[in-house]
Scaffold this motif. Structure first.
Motif, PDB file in Angstrom:
ATOM      1  N   LEU A 104     120.182  78.503  14.350  1.00  0.00           N
ATOM      2  CA  LEU A 104     119.214  77.410  14.430  1.00  0.00           C
ATOM      3  C   LEU A 104     118.978  76.822  13.044  1.00  0.00           C
ATOM      4  N   ALA A 366     114.455  74.586  21.190  1.00  0.00           N
ATOM      5  CA  ALA A 366     114.702  75.590  20.161  1.00  0.00           C
ATOM      6  C   ALA A 366     114.426  76.984  20.693  1.00  0.00           C
ATOM      7  N   TRP A 370     117.212  79.881  20.689  1.00  0.00           N
ATOM      8  CA  TRP A 370     116.923  81.088  19.911  1.00  0.00           C
ATOM      9  C   TRP A 370     117.051  82.332  20.779  1.00  0.00           C
TER      10      TRP A 370
END
Length: 490
Positions: A104, A366, A370
């Motif tokens: 990320l 995200a 993740w």
């Protein structure tokens, strides 16, 4: 439950529950990856609070944040993402966190590295101030899914080209509800039976005698190994881990906690058979109260553990426990056999943790990426490398990582799990790998928290003899059904 108290012991990659008859648990000097279970008691207490509060928040939780459509999960991860989990990460946990952060690039990651607490989560949900991703036991996932307090992740998986075949079927089934996947699973610690050959050999007991599919043979072997000082146990022939591994006994007897629709099924006749067999086993070794008092005295994580002290002839243990025993490899003589179901075939039960995305998450894209980065092959390879370095430094034995992913498990075994020079330990490790694909689920339910508590109540009552197994489970079923109707609205 009078006179009984909870004690939580960590697992090497997951968690384990014990029940103590007096006092409090001694500190366990063992660092684990993930969220320790010291908050489990609070989670049980908070279950009713969470359900009640959810009724006031669920109506708008699934659609007003825009987080449930595919576009959000397909977006390129950016901005700030917050997570809640990884309390005290060990070498395995830190390696995975480092790997995920690299995937990320450009995303600012903020953490709350504390153990999951249901009441705290409920408060955050009510305020709207929730992390983007939360780590919790898989058994809790459907409670929040049924109330639309977390997001279904099918579009998260498809947007990142991840199929549910990343995980063992029993693992992904535990987070599936109404044909949708609600969490990204991690870890799977299958239980098997570790044998103390020192005790067995002295009693003339063979490995094949420890057969859970043949109660008469098993009870005879227990009788040969069991020793007592007066009426106080000094050596158990077999520690069934009646409290910590109840699910294994249920699936072994063909039982379940919930049906295919998530409705409680505690009164399944096969569950009754499992509890009745457990009662025979503990009764043959002093009865439940004395059995529990004795097992509570074990130095389970120390140099005077029950295998070193020859306090057990055989014991049900999850896959992480051989790692705990490995520093004492020169003091003990071990082997292992699978737990066998009533049909005679090896069987095991799956457990572990997972990552969920709250419905009010501000950065679901995200969060999704993740969580998947933490459970992809590269993450597990980084974790296995870190563990191998630790093993080498401590001159220990690499017992492998059991990730919840069959591809990762196979790769780690081939690259890192080598012959140790200790035939007993090698056979134990091999046994766990042999059973990892034999996992069965006890079923997943929106009333999972309540079912877990009611099962514990029923088990304790049955083993103490205050109720028959059938009555104890019938009472537990009634209470669980009330909780199920509350959570599901019907």
């Amino acid at each position: 439950m009078s006179g009984l108290s909870f004690r939580y012991g960590p697992a090497w990659y997951g968690f384990h529950i014990y029940l103590t008859t007096s006092g409090s648990a001694s500190p366990i000097p063992h660092v684990v990856e993930g969220t320790p279970m010291r908050k489990r008691r609070a989670a049980f207490v908070a279950a009713g609070v969470a359900a009640a509060l959810a009724a006031t928040t669920a109506c708008g939780s699934g659609s007003d944040n825009g987080g449930s459509d595919a576009a959000n999960f397909e977006a390129k991860p950016s901005g700030t993402m917050s997570y809640w989990g990884f309390d005290n990460p060990d070498d395995v946990g830190q390696a995975r966190l480092d790997h995920a952060a690299k995937q990320l690039d450009g995303v600012t990651i903020e953490s709350d590295q504390t153990g999951f607490d249901a009441q705290k989560f409920t408060t955050r949900l009510a305020s709207g101030n929730v992390p983007d991703v939360v780590q919790m036991d898989r058994e809790l996932v459907l409670t929040y899914a049924a109330q639309n307090l977390i997001l279904p992740l099918d579009t998260c998986l498809s947007a990142n080209k991840v199929g549910k075949d990343r995980w063992y079927p029993s693992v992904v089934d535990s987070v599936t509800y109404k044909d949708q996947i609600w969490a990204v699973p991690q870890f799977y610690q299958p239980p098997a039976i570790i044998l103390n050959k020192t005790v067995m050999d002295a009693a003339g007991v063979q490995d094949t005698d420890i057969d859970t599919s043949n109660p008469d043979k098993l009870l005879a072997a227990i009788g040969k190994m069991y020793k007592a000082n007066g009426d106080v146990p000094s050596t158990l022939g077999f520690n069934p881990q009646a409290i910590g591994q109840t699910n294994l006994w249920l699936v072994g007897m063909g039982g379940r906690l919930a049906d295919e629709n998530g409705q409680p099924a505690l009164d399944d006749p096969n569950n009754v058979a499992a509890l009745e067999l457990l009662k025979k086993i503990v009764d043959a070794q002093g009865g439940f109260a004395k059995y529990k008092s004795f097992t509570d005295s074990f130095d389970m994580f120390g140099e005077k553990n029950q295998f070193v002290q020859n306090q057990v002839g055989a014991e049900v243990d999850a896959q992480w426990y051989p790692n705990v025993l490995s520093p004492y490899k020169d003091k003990i003589k071990l082997a292992a056999v699978p737990f066998r179901g009533k049909d005679g075939n090896p069987v095991t039960a799956s457990s572990g943790t997972s990552f969920v995305v709250p419905a009010k998450a501000k950065n679901p894209a995200a969060a999704c990426r993740w969580a998947l980065a933490l459970t992809e092959d590269g993450s597990w390879t980084a974790a296995a490398e870190a563990r191998a370095a630790t093993v080498k430094q401590k001159n220990s034995i690499d017992t492998g990582l059991f990730t919840g992913s069959p591809v990762a498990d196979k790769a780690i075994r081939e690259q890192f799990v080598k012959p140790s020079g200790n035939a007993g330990f090698d056979q134990v490790i091999s046994t766990y790998y042999d059973i990892v694909d034999k996992g069965k689920s006890v079923g997943a339910s929106p009333a999972g928290q309540q079912i877990k508590q009611e099962l514990l109540n029923a088990l304790t009552a049955a083993l103490l003899g205050s109720k028959t197994a059938q009555q104890a489970l019938a009472d537990a079923q009634a209470a669980s059904m009330d909780a199920y109707k509350t959570v599901t609205g019907g």
